[in-house]
Motif scaffolding. Structure first.
Motif, PDB file in Angstrom:
ATOM      1  N   LEU A  19      36.254  47.653  39.605  1.00  0.00           N
ATOM      2  CA  LEU A  19      37.201  47.030  40.531  1.00  0.00           C
ATOM      3  C   LEU A  19      38.620  47.042  39.981  1.00  0.00           C
ATOM      4  N   GLU A  20      38.759  46.883  38.681  1.00  0.00           N
ATOM      5  CA  GLU A  20      40.088  46.834  38.072  1.00  0.00           C
ATOM      6  C   GLU A  20      40.721  48.216  37.958  1.00  0.00           C
ATOM      7  N   SER A  21      39.962  49.266  38.228  1.00  0.00           N
ATOM      8  CA  SER A  21      40.471  50.625  38.056  1.00  0.00           C
ATOM      9  C   SER A  21      41.215  51.161  39.277  1.00  0.00           C
ATOM     10  N   GLY A  22      41.349  50.372  40.328  1.00  0.00           N
ATOM     11  CA  GLY A  22      42.038  50.873  41.513  1.00  0.00           C
ATOM     12  C   GLY A  22      42.701  49.776  42.307  1.00  0.00           C
ATOM     13  N   ALA A  23      43.683  50.164  43.113  1.00  0.00           N
ATOM     14  CA  ALA A  23      44.422  49.194  43.924  1.00  0.00           C
ATOM     15  C   ALA A  23      43.871  49.092  45.334  1.00  0.00           C
ATOM     16  N   GLU A  24      42.983  49.999  45.706  1.00  0.00           N
ATOM     17  CA  GLU A  24      42.493  50.013  47.077  1.00  0.00           C
ATOM     18  C   GLU A  24      41.218  49.184  47.212  1.00  0.00           C
TER      19      GLU A  24
ATOM     20  N   TYR B  29      35.956  45.517  48.934  1.00  0.00           N
ATOM     21  CA  TYR B  29      36.300  44.555  47.888  1.00  0.00           C
ATOM     22  C   TYR B  29      37.413  45.085  47.002  1.00  0.00           C
ATOM     23  N   ARG B  30      38.169  44.142  46.431  1.00  0.00           N
ATOM     24  CA  ARG B  30      39.252  44.490  45.515  1.00  0.00           C
ATOM     25  C   ARG B  30      39.552  43.283  44.648  1.00  0.00           C
ATOM     26  N   ARG B  31      39.892  43.537  43.405  1.00  0.00           N
ATOM     27  CA  ARG B  31      40.345  42.483  42.496  1.00  0.00           C
ATOM     28  C   ARG B  31      41.779  42.171  42.873  1.00  0.00           C
ATOM     29  N   CYS B  32      42.076  40.918  43.170  1.00  0.00           N
ATOM     30  CA  CYS B  32      43.412  40.530  43.626  1.00  0.00           C
ATOM     31  C   CYS B  32      43.961  39.377  42.798  1.00  0.00           C
ATOM     32  N   SER B  33      45.188  39.031  43.122  1.00  0.00           N
ATOM     33  CA  SER B  33      45.826  37.905  42.433  1.00  0.00           C
ATOM     34  C   SER B  33      45.174  36.596  42.851  1.00  0.00           C
ATOM     35  N   ASP B  34      45.448  35.548  42.088  1.00  0.00           N
ATOM     36  CA  ASP B  34      44.843  34.251  42.348  1.00  0.00           C
ATOM     37  C   ASP B  34      45.542  33.475  43.466  1.00  0.00           C
ATOM     38  N   SER B  35      46.783  33.848  43.777  1.00  0.00           N
ATOM     39  CA  SER B  35      47.531  33.081  44.773  1.00  0.00           C
ATOM     40  C   SER B  35      47.134  33.497  46.194  1.00  0.00           C
ATOM     41  N   HIS B  36      47.372  32.607  47.150  1.00  0.00           N
ATOM     42  CA  HIS B  36      47.073  32.893  48.554  1.00  0.00           C
ATOM     43  C   HIS B  36      47.967  34.036  49.020  1.00  0.00           C
ATOM     44  N   HIS B  37      47.374  35.023  49.655  1.00  0.00           N
ATOM     45  CA  HIS B  37      48.121  36.171  50.139  1.00  0.00           C
ATOM     46  C   HIS B  37      47.342  36.848  51.260  1.00  0.00           C
TER      47      HIS B  37
END
Length: 131
Positions: free
Chosen positions: A22-27, A75-83
């Protein structure tokens, strides 16, 4: 023990492999795409394990999940803040965006309808400049 460990149990070899993928891509990627990536890398993780782990990670807030226009979970690994997300329907690239107008509208609708503890998600689909 971290909050993720208490929610998901001890990190297994399979979960670590899935998180690395998951950490290897932005999509955003589907379970099948992540499984294929793991398989190509020689990681022996079953497809059902990928599905269960991704759902557990999404439930724990460790990854973001969205339903594609085709109705498939990705699925994607994202930031912790609401977005929110702007997602390319061709290549799957996703950009995290903030939506202050959406946040104000959500609060106003909830107040008018006398709802509380409201949550929401928003994904905007389009075609990125590279596609």
């Amino acid at each position: 023990m971290t909050s993720t460990e208490s929610t998901l149990g001890r990190p297994t070899r399979q979960r670590r492999a899935i998180m690395t993928a998951l950490e290897s891509g932005a999509e955003f990627r589907t379970a099948q795409e992540i499984h294929a990536q793991l398989d190509a890398a020689g990681a022996q993780v079953g497809l059902s394990t990928v599905y269960r782990t991704l759902q557990s990670l999404a439930d724990a807030g460790e990854v973001d999940s969205l339903r594609t226009e085709a109705g498939e979970s990705s699925y994607r690994r994202c930031s912790d803040s609401h977005h929110h997300h702007l997602v390319c329907r061709s290549c799957g690239t996703a950009v995290e965006i903030e939506g202050p107008a959406v946040e104000r509208w959500t609060r106003a609708v909830a107040e008018e309808s006398r709802f509380r503890d409201v949550s929401h998600t928003l994904e905007i689909f389009g075609t990125c400049a590279d596609c």
